[in-house]
Design a protein around this motif. Structure first.
Motif, short mmCIF file in Angstrom:
data_model
loop_
_atom_site.label_atom_id
_atom_site.label_comp_id
_atom_site.label_asym_id
_atom_site.label_seq_id
_atom_site.Cartn_x
_atom_site.Cartn_y
_atom_site.Cartn_z
N VAL A 196 0.81 -1.27 0.02
CA VAL A 196 0.07 -0.14 -0.02
C VAL A 196 0.77 1.24 0.06
O VAL A 196 1.99 1.28 0.75
N ALA A 197 0.54 2.29 -0.89
CA ALA A 197 1.43 3.45 -1.08
C ALA A 197 0.37 4.52 -0.89
O ALA A 197 -0.88 4.42 -1.50
N ILE A 198 0.73 5.52 -0.16
CA ILE A 198 -0.37 6.89 0.11
C ILE A 198 0.52 7.97 -0.13
O ILE A 198 1.53 8.16 0.32
N ASP A 199 -0.19 8.63 -1.16
CA ASP A 199 0.66 10.14 -1.77
C ASP A 199 2.02 9.89 -2.18
O ASP A 199 2.70 10.44 -1.68
N GLY A 200 2.29 8.73 -2.83
CA GLY A 200 3.39 8.47 -3.15
C GLY A 200 4.67 7.78 -2.13
O GLY A 200 5.80 7.54 -2.77
N THR A 201 4.09 7.32 -1.06
CA THR A 201 5.02 6.83 -0.23
C THR A 201 4.55 5.28 0.25
O THR A 201 3.23 5.10 0.39
N HIS A 202 5.49 4.43 0.12
CA HIS A 202 5.35 3.21 0.54
C HIS A 202 5.01 2.78 1.97
O HIS A 202 6.00 3.21 2.70
N VAL A 203 3.80 2.59 2.64
CA VAL A 203 3.65 2.77 3.77
C VAL A 203 3.24 1.55 4.57
O VAL A 203 3.10 1.44 5.68
N ALA A 204 2.76 0.40 3.81
CA ALA A 204 2.40 -0.76 4.38
C ALA A 204 2.52 -2.11 3.44
O ALA A 204 2.47 -1.78 2.33
N ALA A 205 2.51 -3.35 4.05
CA ALA A 205 2.57 -4.43 3.45
C ALA A 205 1.35 -5.26 4.13
O ALA A 205 1.54 -5.55 5.37
N ILE A 206 0.46 -5.64 3.34
CA ILE A 206 -0.60 -6.64 3.98
C ILE A 206 -0.55 -8.02 3.47
O ILE A 206 -0.42 -8.39 2.43
N ALA A 207 -0.37 -8.92 4.44
CA ALA A 207 -0.12 -10.29 4.14
C ALA A 207 -1.46 -11.09 4.26
O ALA A 207 -2.24 -10.90 5.05
#
Length: 810
Positions: A617-628
């Protein structure tokens, strides 16, 4: 309806490539320049052109002009029901009459179903049917309906004709042949009834047989002879007429025959007609049984249903039910139309649809399919589709299209049957001349018997039925097992397949994944779920549904979203709560020029190594999370892979998921080759790298290119409409174990076809020389026309009966 040859006929064409007013002008000028075209009018909104043409040849010139101008006319399809086709020669002549029509681009005629599928440009179905009727075979537009009564009607009429012919033939047969078996009977007849009176009585009975029950052969065979296009009926007419006319000369003008040649063959003429009518009746009855599967499907939906309208409940005919109506479904009642449950829960027997014997649990929000059977619960559902739009109607159309198709192997049969009847007639003449020259005196009777036997024993019917009747039964049986072949030629390709490649998510796995872990970097966990669920809300992808379900389970409302854009094979992007959100695989992050976070990558790699799917998941061009997300394999996935290996096939897994997750699933199922991280476009390239005779099994939009590009595409019936449209085989149950079942069915059908073809060709190749008298110089017998008729009658019956064995496939 005006004839095709009528002057100034109005024609309407559907054009492709029109995009602006300039295109319209160019298309109209291209048409106006064609001699014989007048008043061309092109409509940009409808994409259609209306014009008047001076004759049939003008239509061909007009379509060629449009092609050169860059606005080709789109071919349309028409289906015809055709009567009076009796053998492969008939099929060839109908196809040639269709292809000779200006505007017809392709034609496929099916003897088993009595139908033709015609691709054409600018023709009316009625005009196409008229051309076939003029060729000697009564044709009518099918109007999308499958003829269901014809086989039974044909069988009943042929049965009556056979019984009538049998009653008239038995006295002739007993008198003429009984003496060969019982000499005392022969002497009694000779001493009781004068020979001339006996022959005249046989003459009268034979005339009645030929003019009554046998009239059907003359009605079709004589016009075919006069047109120079002889068929099976023509052979019967020539054989029976030759035996009858020779006998008539012996009866009333014996002085015209050489000494010792005055014999009668009335029993041959009558028995030929009777036995062939018997064969036609048995064949028609068997063909009716061959098409029972599709007819039973059509008859599944009930005629009425309990509909709630204006506060009252009443039984209404299905034709009066409309989408949006509320239907009350009683326990044990068969469902009339498609719908969605709004009240009640219980089990529904969907075995007719999926082939799965266990009932399916249903609750509010679940779909119901017309033709299935309710369990012990009272349900209320809202109608979503009626008539031709129901799932059952769609299944019937798919099966009908497959049954009307031709396999590549049919091309060989078509070449042979094109010249078969003329060659048989030539061999009959040759046999007559050889016996006349070299036969013992008096040679004429032997020559006549040989010529008649050759005409009668030849059987193009068996060749014409060998392939289509096996397709008819095989595809019908497949429909009963929940396997729909959308095209008949898929049977041949699937039978020769070498490697089966699967998509992972929703195909080999359950397609109902759930969140098993989340790693964040700088953003709150709840915010990640809320924003990701917001842009995934409109998607039906299994990973999107897992995120939405995760948000629901934790009581988190998805964020309001806009400008959502699906990225097939990568993920989804959109605006949620005014923020630009991207959710997808690592390739999606990199394609968006977003720098991956190292800690999130490590988390994603660990998840993938355990068979879990990471969603970044990226928000406003920043990589912020990974969901397994974990998606367990379907219960029968391992069994399906083992069965495919037992069938001698290799297996492959081609997934858009990361390589580690794909490897984990592939290893647990015993798959031979695993390719992960593959985009939709790359799936097709990867599949091509596997070589020829490939099968691809998938269910999603991202699988459509591979399904269309594989030698055989198999779509899970639970998949998207795009996937189903791209595939040639559809599995009505989301069960990968149906894949080896489909392979085994296709192999059984092709084995059945090979058996039929061997019989059809071997029969003619062996018995025509015997009928010519090949065995006589070696001490063998000369074949009787009656035995020839019996052999011919049973030949096509054997082919159809052999195909009917496919109904027992399981």
């Amino acid at each position: 309806m005006s004839s095709l040859a009528e002057k100034h006929r109005d024609v309407e064409l559907t054009l492709s490539g029109l995009s602006c007013a300039s295109c319209v002008g160019r298309a109209e000028r291209a048409l106006a320049a064609v001699p014989g075209v007048s008043d061309p009018q092109v409509n940009l909104a409808t994409g259609r052109a209306r014009l008047k043409i001076a004759g049939p040849e003008t239509l061909t010139q007009a379509t060629e002009a449009l092609e050169r101008a860059g606005y080709p006319a789109t071919a349309q399809q028409a289906t015809l029901n055709i009567a009076d086709m009796t053998c492969a020669s008939c099929v060839g002549r109908v196809e040639r009459s269709l292809l000779a029509l200006p505007g017809v681009t392709a034609a496929q005629v099916n003897l088993a179903t009595g139908s033709a599928t015609v691709s054409h440009v600018g023709l009316e179905p009625a005009a196409i049917a008229e051309a076939v009727t003029n060729a000697g075979y009564k044709a009518t537009p099918a109007d999308g309906q499958i003829p269901t009564a014809a086989p039974g009607d044909d069988a009943a009429a042929l049965h009556r004709a056979f019984l009538t012919a049998l009653a008239l033939t038995l006295p002739i047969f007993i008198v003429e042949m009984g003496g060969h078996v019982f000499p005392a009977f022969h002497h009694w007849v000779q001493n009781t009834i004068p020979t001339q009176a006996l022959w005249i009585a046989e003459f009268v009975l034979t005339v009645i047989v030929l003019a009554g029950p046998g009239r059907v052969f003359f009605r079709h065979g004589v016009p075919a002879l006069l047109r120079g296009a002889p068929d099976m009926n023509s052979l019967v007419v020539l054989g029976a007429s030759a035996a009858f006319l020779y006998s008539a000369v012996a009866t009333f003008a014996s002085a015209l025959l050489p000494e010792g040649a005055a014999h009668v063959y009335y029993e041959s003429a009558a028995v030929i007609v009777t036995l062939i009518l018997l064969g036609r009746w048995l064949e028609a009855r068997a063909k009716g049984e061959a098409g029972q599967a599709i007819r039973r499907l059509m008859e599944l939906a009930p005629d009425t249903a309990q509909v709630e309208r204006d506060g009252a409940v009443s039984d209404l005919p299905v034709e009066q039910i409309r989408p949006g109506d509320i239907i009350r479904l009683r326990p044990g009642e068969r469902i009339a139309v498609d719908g969605e449950i709004i009240e009640g829960s219980g089990n529904v027997d969907e075995s007719m649809l999926t082939g799965e014997p266990l009932p399916a649990a249903k609750a509010p929000g679940d779909t119901l399919t017309g033709g299935t059977i309710n369990g012990n619960s009272l349900l209320r559902f809202r109608v979503t589709a009626t008539g031709a739009d129901t799932r059952l109607s769609g299944i019937v159309r798919m099966v009908e299209q497959a049954q009307a198709g031709k396999l590549p192997v049919q091309a060989l049969v078509d070449k042979v049957t094109l010249v078969f009847v003329p060659v048989v007639m030539a061999l009959s003449v040759l046999a007559f001349l050889l016996w006349l020259i070299f036969g013992p005196a008096p040679a004429l009777p032997y020559a006549v018997v040989a010529a008649i036997s050759v005409l009668i024993i030849a059987c193009p019917c068996a060749m014409g039925l060998a392939i289509p009747v096996s397709i008819l039964v095989g595809t019908g049986r497949g429909a009963q097992l929940g396997i729909l072949f959308r095209r008949g030629d898929a049977l041949q390709r699937l039978a020769s397949s070498r490697i089966v490649a699967f998509d992972k998510t929703g195909t080999l796995t359950q397609g109902k994944p759930s969140i098993v872990g989340i790693e964040t970097a700088g953003t709150g966990r709840d915010d990640i779920i809320r924003l990701a669920a917001g842009i995934e809300a409109g998607s039906d992808h299994p990973l999107a549904l897992a995120i939405i379900a995760g948000a629901e389970a934790e009581g988190i409302s998805p964020a309001a979203s806009s400008e959502v854009n699906a990225l097939p094979g990568y993920g989804v992007s959109g605006i949620a709560d005014g923020r630009k959100v991207l959710a997808g695989n690592l390739a999606a992050i990199r394609n968006a020029a977003i720098a991956p976070d190292e800690s999130l990558l490590n988390f994603a790699n660990r998840a993938a190594s355990q068979g879990q799917t990471p969603v970044h998941v990226a928000i406003d061009g920043t990589h912020v999370a990974a969901i397994a997300i974990a998606d367990p394999p379907r219960e029968k996935s391992g069994e399906a892979i083992r069965e495919l290996h037992d069938l001698g096939l290799k297996t492959a897994l081609i997934s858009g998921d990361v390589q580690e997750a794909a490897d984990a699933v592939g290893k647990s199922l015993g798959i031979d080759l695993v390719r992960g991280g593959v985009t939709p476009e790359a799936k097709l390239e990867t599949l091509a790298g596997l070589g020829d005779d490939t099968v691809f099994v998938g269910d999603g939009i991202n699988d459509a290119p591979a399904l269309a590009g594989a030698d055989t595409g198999i779509a899970m019936g639970s998949g998207t409409d795009v996937a189903i449209e791209a595939a040639e085989v559809v599995l009505m149950q989301p069960d990968p174990s149906a894949v080896p079942l489909a392979v085994r069915l296709s192999r059984s059908v092709m084995r059945n076809i090979r058996q039929n073809l061997f019989w059809a060709f071997a029969y003619n190749a062996l018995l025509i020389p015997v009928a010519m008298g090949l065995l006589v110089p070696f001490g063998g017998p000369q074949l009787s026309p009656m035995l020839a008729a019996a052999a011919m009658a049973m030949s096509s019956v054997f082919v159809v009966t052999n195909a009917l064995r496919l109904r027992r496939f399981s």
